[in-house]
Design a protein around this motif. Structure first.
Motif, short mmCIF file in Angstrom:
data_model
loop_
_atom_site.label_atom_id
_atom_site.label_comp_id
_atom_site.label_asym_id
_atom_site.label_seq_id
_atom_site.Cartn_x
_atom_site.Cartn_y
_atom_site.Cartn_z
N THR A 132 -0.28 22.09 -51.30
CA THR A 132 0.66 23.11 -50.85
C THR A 132 0.33 24.41 -51.57
OG1 THR A 132 2.25 22.52 -52.57
CG2 THR A 132 2.53 21.47 -50.42
N SER A 133 0.65 25.49 -50.92
CA SER A 133 0.41 26.79 -51.56
C SER A 133 1.68 27.22 -52.28
CB SER A 133 0.01 27.83 -50.52
OG SER A 133 1.07 28.03 -49.61
N ILE A 134 1.48 27.75 -53.44
CA ILE A 134 2.60 28.22 -54.27
C ILE A 134 2.43 29.72 -54.45
CG2 ILE A 134 3.71 28.09 -56.51
CD1 ILE A 134 2.64 25.26 -56.76
N SER A 135 3.48 30.45 -54.10
CA SER A 135 3.40 31.90 -54.32
C SER A 135 4.00 32.23 -55.67
CB SER A 135 4.14 32.65 -53.21
OG SER A 135 5.50 32.29 -53.22
N LEU A 136 3.23 32.89 -56.47
CA LEU A 136 3.67 33.27 -57.80
C LEU A 136 4.46 34.58 -57.72
CD1 LEU A 136 0.42 32.50 -59.78
CD2 LEU A 136 2.47 31.10 -59.62
N PRO A 137 5.52 34.69 -58.53
CA PRO A 137 6.30 35.93 -58.50
C PRO A 137 5.46 37.09 -59.00
CG PRO A 137 7.03 34.53 -60.29
CD PRO A 137 6.03 33.74 -59.49
N THR A 138 5.65 38.23 -58.39
CA THR A 138 4.94 39.42 -58.84
C THR A 138 5.86 40.26 -59.71
OG1 THR A 138 5.64 40.61 -56.87
CG2 THR A 138 3.51 39.50 -56.76
#
Length: 95
Positions: free
Chosen positions: A29-35
């Motif tokens: 799964t792809s995990i989006s990291l907080p910016t």
């Protein structure tokens, strides 16, 4: 004797092989990291005006010698048991 060892190993292999299996498959799964949206503030130096030691002693001596035109126990407009703390602070801030 060898027959017993062989049977024990065979039972062990059968029991281990018949154990519960995990039917859950791992799926990537792809995990989006907080910016970061915070702005980094750099500290700035604030220069504070300072007096030379001679000027400090001169002002201190003048404050002790002069009475701000009031008689004892008054000192620079501060009268013990009469002047409130707030009034005394205002007097010292004006010096």
């Amino acid at each position: 004797m060898w027959k017993r060892i062989f049977i024990l190993i065979l039972v062990f292999v059968i029991l281990v092989g018949c154990g519960a299996q995990n039917d859950i498959a791992a799926t990537p799964t792809s995990i989006s990291l907080p910016t970061s949206t915070q702005q980094v503030l750099k500290p700035t130096l604030t220069l504070v005006a300072t007096l030379s030691l001679e000027n400090q002693l001169e002002i201190f001596t003048r404050l002790l010698e002069e009475d701000g035109e009031c008689k004892l126990p008054c000192w620079w407009g501060i009268i013990p048991s009469q002047t409130t703390r707030e009034e005394a602070v205002k007097i010292f801030e004006s010096l």
